[in-house]
Structure formats: C-alpha cells, structure tokens
Design a protein around this motif. Structure first.
Motif, PDB file in Angstrom:
ATOM      1  N   PRO A 263       0.804  -1.219   0.000  1.00  0.00           N
ATOM      2  CA  PRO A 263       0.000   0.000   0.000  1.00  0.00           C
ATOM      3  C   PRO A 263       0.842   1.276   0.000  1.00  0.00           C
ATOM      4  CG  PRO A 263       0.120  -0.813   2.231  1.00  0.00           C
ATOM      5  CD  PRO A 263       0.886  -1.790   1.349  1.00  0.00           C
ATOM      6  N   THR A 264       2.142   1.199   0.251  1.00  0.00           N
ATOM      7  CA  THR A 264       2.953   2.417   0.338  1.00  0.00           C
ATOM      8  C   THR A 264       3.527   2.850  -0.995  1.00  0.00           C
ATOM      9  OG1 THR A 264       4.983   1.188   0.809  1.00  0.00           O
ATOM     10  CG2 THR A 264       3.645   1.891   2.700  1.00  0.00           C
ATOM     11  N   TYR A 265       3.697   1.932  -1.933  1.00  0.00           N
ATOM     12  CA  TYR A 265       4.309   2.196  -3.233  1.00  0.00           C
ATOM     13  C   TYR A 265       5.714   2.760  -3.085  1.00  0.00           C
ATOM     14  CZ  TYR A 265      -0.323   1.249  -4.966  1.00  0.00           C
ATOM     15  OH  TYR A 265      -1.525   0.650  -5.235  1.00  0.00           O
ATOM     16  N   LYS A 266       6.407   2.327  -2.039  1.00  0.00           N
ATOM     17  CA  LYS A 266       7.789   2.733  -1.771  1.00  0.00           C
ATOM     18  C   LYS A 266       8.541   1.523  -1.239  1.00  0.00           C
ATOM     19  CE  LYS A 266       6.273   7.191   0.008  1.00  0.00           C
ATOM     20  NZ  LYS A 266       6.256   8.039   1.184  1.00  0.00           N
ATOM     21  N   PRO A 267       9.839   1.428  -1.523  1.00  0.00           N
ATOM     22  CA  PRO A 267      10.615   0.357  -0.897  1.00  0.00           C
ATOM     23  C   PRO A 267      10.942   0.728   0.548  1.00  0.00           C
ATOM     24  CG  PRO A 267      12.037   1.672  -2.279  1.00  0.00           C
ATOM     25  CD  PRO A 267      10.632   2.199  -2.467  1.00  0.00           C
ATOM     26  N   GLU A 268      11.265  -0.258   1.354  1.00  0.00           N
ATOM     27  CA  GLU A 268      11.631   0.030   2.739  1.00  0.00           C
ATOM     28  C   GLU A 268      12.988   0.711   2.828  1.00  0.00           C
ATOM     29  OE1 GLU A 268      11.149  -3.190   5.406  1.00  0.00           O
ATOM     30  OE2 GLU A 268       9.174  -3.697   4.642  1.00  0.00           O
ATOM     31  N   ALA A 269      13.859   0.453   1.870  1.00  0.00           N
ATOM     32  CA  ALA A 269      15.189   1.068   1.802  1.00  0.00           C
ATOM     33  C   ALA A 269      15.509   1.313   0.329  1.00  0.00           C
ATOM     34  CB  ALA A 269      16.219   0.138   2.422  1.00  0.00           C
ATOM     35  N   PRO A 270      16.416   2.250   0.034  1.00  0.00           N
ATOM     36  CA  PRO A 270      16.799   2.478  -1.362  1.00  0.00           C
ATOM     37  C   PRO A 270      17.292   1.184  -2.018  1.00  0.00           C
ATOM     38  CG  PRO A 270      17.690   4.196   0.034  1.00  0.00           C
ATOM     39  CD  PRO A 270      17.116   3.152   0.949  1.00  0.00           C
ATOM     40  N   VAL A 271      16.954   1.022  -3.289  1.00  0.00           N
ATOM     41  CA  VAL A 271      17.285  -0.197  -4.024  1.00  0.00           C
ATOM     42  C   VAL A 271      18.017   0.187  -5.305  1.00  0.00           C
ATOM     43  CG1 VAL A 271      16.296  -2.191  -5.219  1.00  0.00           C
ATOM     44  CG2 VAL A 271      15.189  -1.308  -3.174  1.00  0.00           C
ATOM     45  N   SER A 272      18.987  -0.611  -5.697  1.00  0.00           N
ATOM     46  CA  SER A 272      19.605  -0.472  -7.012  1.00  0.00           C
ATOM     47  C   SER A 272      19.775  -1.865  -7.599  1.00  0.00           C
ATOM     48  CB  SER A 272      20.940   0.256  -6.931  1.00  0.00           C
ATOM     49  OG  SER A 272      21.844  -0.462  -6.124  1.00  0.00           O
ATOM     50  N   GLY A 273      19.730  -1.932  -8.914  1.00  0.00           N
ATOM     51  CA  GLY A 273      19.842  -3.222  -9.573  1.00  0.00           C
ATOM     52  C   GLY A 273      19.838  -3.061 -11.078  1.00  0.00           C
ATOM     53  N   HIS A 274      19.521  -4.137 -11.784  1.00  0.00           N
ATOM     54  CA  HIS A 274      19.466  -4.068 -13.239  1.00  0.00           C
ATOM     55  C   HIS A 274      18.410  -5.035 -13.761  1.00  0.00           C
ATOM     56  CE1 HIS A 274      21.726  -7.851 -13.559  1.00  0.00           C
ATOM     57  NE2 HIS A 274      22.451  -7.385 -12.566  1.00  0.00           N
ATOM     58  N   ILE A 275      17.878  -4.697 -14.941  1.00  0.00           N
ATOM     59  CA  ILE A 275      16.907  -5.529 -15.647  1.00  0.00           C
ATOM     60  C   ILE A 275      17.322  -5.572 -17.110  1.00  0.00           C
ATOM     61  CG2 ILE A 275      14.969  -5.019 -14.111  1.00  0.00           C
ATOM     62  CD1 ILE A 275      13.956  -3.021 -16.243  1.00  0.00           C
ATOM     63  N   ALA A 276      16.713  -6.462 -17.873  1.00  0.00           N
ATOM     64  CA  ALA A 276      16.946  -6.510 -19.316  1.00  0.00           C
ATOM     65  C   ALA A 276      16.263  -5.318 -19.970  1.00  0.00           C
ATOM     66  CB  ALA A 276      16.404  -7.807 -19.893  1.00  0.00           C
ATOM     67  N   CYS A 277      16.938  -4.709 -20.918  1.00  0.00           N
ATOM     68  CA  CYS A 277      16.376  -3.552 -21.622  1.00  0.00           C
ATOM     69  C   CYS A 277      15.266  -4.010 -22.562  1.00  0.00           C
ATOM     70  CB  CYS A 277      17.461  -2.832 -22.406  1.00  0.00           C
ATOM     71  SG  CYS A 277      16.847  -1.388 -23.303  1.00  0.00           S
TER      72      CYS A 277
END
Length: 74
Positions: free
Chosen positions: A28-42
């Motif tokens: 329900p918050t639409y926010k992560p609990e902590a900052p996130v970084s990562g990668h996905i396929a383009c």
C-alpha cells in the motif's frame, strides 16, 4: 494492472519503469523500505538497464547501450 496486449502498446521506457515499480514499489505504500539499485533486461535493445529506487519511491535508470532508454525521477 494492465494486460500484456496493452503493455505492448507502451514505449520501452514506460515498460522498464513499470517493471521496476512492479517489483520494488508494491502497495500500500508504493515505496521500498530502503533504497534499491539493480538491473533488468532492456525492453528496447536487450542490453542491461541499471536502475535505482529511492526511499520515497522515485525511480531512475539508464541502459548501458549508447543512445538507448533512460529516465530520471519518475
């Protein structure tokens, strides 16, 4: 959420943002609990998109391929 057919009509940047938010910005918050970084396929070229999601829910990302998709603070 949208159907696969509707998602195919949107651009590659919108699809990348939606993919990141679907995993890291859940209700329900639409926010992560902590900052996130990562990668996905383009979704445009198949390369890799590096992204970050701030604690306030804003996302930014950029494809590693030259002149491909990128977004900031969405």
């Amino acid at each position: 959420m949208t159907t696969a057919a509707f998602a195919a009509l949107s651009g590659p940047t919108a699809r990348a943002v939606a993919a990141v938010r679907k995993v890291h910005c859940k209700p329900p918050t639409y926010k992560p609990e902590a900052p996130v970084s990562g990668h996905i396929a383009c979704p445009r070229c198949g390369s890799r998109v590096n992204f970050t999601v701030a604690a306030d829910g804003y996302t930014s990302g950029r494809c590693v391929a030259a002149a491909c998709i990128r977004w900031s603070r969405q």
